[in-house]
Design a protein around this motif. Structure first.
Motif, PDB file in Angstrom:
ATOM      1  N   SER A 186      -5.768  -1.913  -2.132  1.00 23.56           N
ATOM      2  CA  SER A 186      -6.155  -1.959  -0.717  1.00 23.56           C
ATOM      3  C   SER A 186      -7.306  -1.003  -0.413  1.00 23.56           C
ATOM      4  O   SER A 186      -7.624  -0.755   0.750  1.00 23.56           O
ATOM      5  N   GLY A 187      -7.899  -0.416  -1.465  1.00 25.04           N
ATOM      6  CA  GLY A 187      -9.024   0.484  -1.278  1.00 25.04           C
ATOM      7  C   GLY A 187      -8.629   1.905  -0.894  1.00 25.04           C
ATOM      8  O   GLY A 187      -9.469   2.671  -0.437  1.00 25.04           O
ATOM      9  N   ILE A 188      -7.357   2.261  -1.082  1.00 26.27           N
ATOM     10  CA  ILE A 188      -6.879   3.606  -0.761  1.00 26.27           C
ATOM     11  C   ILE A 188      -6.894   4.438  -2.038  1.00 26.27           C
ATOM     12  O   ILE A 188      -6.151   4.169  -2.980  1.00 26.27           O
ATOM     13  N   GLU A 189      -7.769   5.417  -2.059  1.00 27.14           N
ATOM     14  CA  GLU A 189      -7.940   6.271  -3.233  1.00 27.14           C
ATOM     15  C   GLU A 189      -6.751   7.218  -3.418  1.00 27.14           C
ATOM     16  O   GLU A 189      -6.105   7.582  -2.434  1.00 27.14           O
ATOM     17  N   PRO A 190      -6.483   7.647  -4.648  1.00 28.40           N
ATOM     18  CA  PRO A 190      -5.464   8.682  -4.872  1.00 28.40           C
ATOM     19  C   PRO A 190      -5.798   9.940  -4.078  1.00 28.40           C
ATOM     20  O   PRO A 190      -6.972  10.268  -3.877  1.00 28.40           O
ATOM     21  N   TYR A 247       5.101   4.514  -1.258  1.00 32.53           N
ATOM     22  CA  TYR A 247       3.696   4.931  -1.207  1.00 32.53           C
ATOM     23  C   TYR A 247       3.633   6.355  -1.728  1.00 32.53           C
ATOM     24  O   TYR A 247       4.225   7.268  -1.151  1.00 32.53           O
ATOM     25  N   ASP A 248       2.948   6.535  -2.846  1.00 30.32           N
ATOM     26  CA  ASP A 248       2.776   7.844  -3.470  1.00 30.32           C
ATOM     27  C   ASP A 248       1.318   8.255  -3.303  1.00 30.32           C
ATOM     28  O   ASP A 248       0.424   7.621  -3.865  1.00 30.32           O
ATOM     29  N   PRO A 249       1.066   9.316  -2.524  1.00 33.98           N
ATOM     30  CA  PRO A 249      -0.321   9.740  -2.306  1.00 33.98           C
ATOM     31  C   PRO A 249      -1.057  10.086  -3.603  1.00 33.98           C
ATOM     32  O   PRO A 249      -2.280   9.956  -3.658  1.00 33.98           O
ATOM     33  N   ALA A 250      -0.333  10.501  -4.626  1.00 38.61           N
ATOM     34  CA  ALA A 250      -0.981  10.830  -5.896  1.00 38.61           C
ATOM     35  C   ALA A 250      -1.573   9.585  -6.554  1.00 38.61           C
ATOM     36  O   ALA A 250      -2.516   9.682  -7.334  1.00 38.61           O
ATOM     37  N   VAL A 251      -1.027   8.412  -6.216  1.00 40.69           N
ATOM     38  CA  VAL A 251      -1.498   7.151  -6.779  1.00 40.69           C
ATOM     39  C   VAL A 251      -2.398   6.412  -5.801  1.00 40.69           C
ATOM     40  O   VAL A 251      -3.369   5.768  -6.193  1.00 40.69           O
ATOM     41  N   GLY A 252      -2.080   6.506  -4.498  1.00 40.27           N
ATOM     42  CA  GLY A 252      -2.815   5.759  -3.482  1.00 40.27           C
ATOM     43  C   GLY A 252      -2.414   4.287  -3.507  1.00 40.27           C
ATOM     44  O   GLY A 252      -1.334   3.933  -3.971  1.00 40.27           O
ATOM     45  N   ASP A 253      -3.285   3.444  -3.040  1.00 43.88           N
ATOM     46  CA  ASP A 253      -3.095   1.986  -3.067  1.00 43.88           C
ATOM     47  C   ASP A 253      -4.438   1.366  -3.423  1.00 43.88           C
ATOM     48  O   ASP A 253      -5.145   0.844  -2.566  1.00 43.88           O
ATOM     49  N   PHE A 263      -0.115   9.860   3.464  1.00 41.42           N
ATOM     50  CA  PHE A 263       0.346   8.714   4.242  1.00 41.42           C
ATOM     51  C   PHE A 263      -0.166   8.765   5.678  1.00 41.42           C
ATOM     52  O   PHE A 263      -0.587   7.759   6.227  1.00 41.42           O
ATOM     53  N   ASP A 264      -0.113   9.939   6.286  1.00 44.57           N
ATOM     54  CA  ASP A 264      -0.546  10.083   7.683  1.00 44.57           C
ATOM     55  C   ASP A 264      -2.024   9.775   7.882  1.00 44.57           C
ATOM     56  O   ASP A 264      -2.454   9.514   9.005  1.00 44.57           O
ATOM     57  N   SER A 265      -2.796   9.809   6.811  1.00 42.61           N
ATOM     58  CA  SER A 265      -4.235   9.525   6.909  1.00 42.61           C
ATOM     59  C   SER A 265      -4.574   8.063   6.614  1.00 42.61           C
ATOM     60  O   SER A 265      -5.741   7.678   6.697  1.00 42.61           O
ATOM     61  N   LEU A 266      -3.561   7.248   6.270  1.00 41.91           N
ATOM     62  CA  LEU A 266      -3.825   5.828   6.046  1.00 41.91           C
ATOM     63  C   LEU A 266      -4.240   5.179   7.363  1.00 41.91           C
ATOM     64  O   LEU A 266      -3.791   5.604   8.431  1.00 41.91           O
ATOM     65  N   PRO A 267      -5.068   4.144   7.310  1.00 44.12           N
ATOM     66  CA  PRO A 267      -5.451   3.447   8.548  1.00 44.12           C
ATOM     67  C   PRO A 267      -4.210   2.890   9.249  1.00 44.12           C
ATOM     68  O   PRO A 267      -3.234   2.518   8.596  1.00 44.12           O
ATOM     69  N   ASP A 268      -4.249   2.820  10.571  1.00 40.98           N
ATOM     70  CA  ASP A 268      -3.110   2.316  11.342  1.00 40.98           C
ATOM     71  C   ASP A 268      -2.771   0.870  10.996  1.00 40.98           C
ATOM     72  O   ASP A 268      -1.627   0.452  11.149  1.00 40.98           O
ATOM     73  N   ASP A 269      -3.755   0.112  10.522  1.00 40.18           N
ATOM     74  CA  ASP A 269      -3.499  -1.292  10.197  1.00 40.18           C
ATOM     75  C   ASP A 269      -3.110  -1.508   8.725  1.00 40.18           C
ATOM     76  O   ASP A 269      -2.954  -2.642   8.280  1.00 40.18           O
ATOM     77  N   TRP A 270      -2.900  -0.412   7.991  1.00 37.96           N
ATOM     78  CA  TRP A 270      -2.445  -0.529   6.605  1.00 37.96           C
ATOM     79  C   TRP A 270      -1.041  -1.117   6.587  1.00 37.96           C
ATOM     80  O   TRP A 270      -0.210  -0.813   7.445  1.00 37.96           O
ATOM     81  N   MET A 296       2.597  16.132  -2.445  1.00 41.99           N
ATOM     82  CA  MET A 296       2.470  15.423  -1.181  1.00 41.99           C
ATOM     83  C   MET A 296       3.696  14.534  -0.965  1.00 41.99           C
ATOM     84  O   MET A 296       4.291  14.053  -1.905  1.00 41.99           O
ATOM     85  N   GLN A 297       3.999  14.295   0.284  1.00 41.41           N
ATOM     86  CA  GLN A 297       5.163  13.520   0.698  1.00 41.41           C
ATOM     87  C   GLN A 297       4.991  12.039   0.365  1.00 41.41           C
ATOM     88  O   GLN A 297       3.965  11.443   0.666  1.00 41.41           O
ATOM     89  N   LYS A 298       6.005  11.446  -0.267  1.00 35.64           N
ATOM     90  CA  LYS A 298       6.028  10.009  -0.514  1.00 35.64           C
ATOM     91  C   LYS A 298       6.733   9.330   0.651  1.00 35.64           C
ATOM     92  O   LYS A 298       7.589   9.921   1.297  1.00 35.64           O
ATOM     93  N   TYR A 299       6.370   8.076   0.910  1.00 38.35           N
ATOM     94  CA  TYR A 299       6.980   7.291   1.987  1.00 38.35           C
ATOM     95  C   TYR A 299       7.494   5.979   1.424  1.00 38.35           C
ATOM     96  O   TYR A 299       6.883   5.394   0.529  1.00 38.35           O
ATOM     97  N   ILE A 300       8.629   5.518   1.971  1.00 38.68           N
ATOM     98  CA  ILE A 300       9.290   4.309   1.485  1.00 38.68           C
ATOM     99  C   ILE A 300       9.282   3.228   2.556  1.00 38.68           C
ATOM    100  O   ILE A 300       9.597   3.491   3.721  1.00 38.68           O
ATOM    101  N   CYS A 301       8.960   2.003   2.137  1.00 38.05           N
ATOM    102  CA  CYS A 301       9.026   0.847   3.018  1.00 38.05           C
ATOM    103  C   CYS A 301      10.490   0.523   3.291  1.00 38.05           C
ATOM    104  O   CYS A 301      11.270   0.326   2.351  1.00 38.05           O
ATOM    105  N   LYS A 302      10.861   0.481   4.563  1.00 38.02           N
ATOM    106  CA  LYS A 302      12.252   0.197   4.930  1.00 38.02           C
ATOM    107  C   LYS A 302      12.623  -1.261   4.659  1.00 38.02           C
ATOM    108  O   LYS A 302      13.801  -1.585   4.605  1.00 38.02           O
TER     109      LYS A 302
END
Length: 66
Positions: A22-26, A13-19, A30-37, A1-7
């Motif tokens: 913040s209650g984000i499961e592995p 953000y690594d989808p394999a790890v989640g967050d 990234f595209d499925s994270l809540p808009d307010d994340w 899965m695609q990783k995303y970097i904070c500019k």
């Protein structure tokens, strides 16, 4: 899965790890994270993240030394 970097701070953000903090499961893309994340490191909004491959090419490489 695609990783995303904070500019702002460089957090990845690594989808394999989640967050988990913040209650984000592995396994959550990234595209499925809540808009307010926001970045767990600096609070930057989701809209200010970019795909890891784009971030890597956005940094200019130093000129080679002759």
């Amino acid at each position: 899965m695609q990783k995303y970097i904070c500019k702002t701070c460089g957090y990845v953000y690594d989808p394999a790890v989640g967050d988990p903090d913040s209650g984000i499961e592995p396994g959550i893309p990234f595209d499925s994270l809540p808009d307010d994340w926001v970045c767990p490191e600096c609070g930057t909004p989701k809209s200010d993240f970019e795909p890891e491959d784009v971030a890597a090419t956005a940094v200019p490489l130093p000129e080679p030394v002759a």
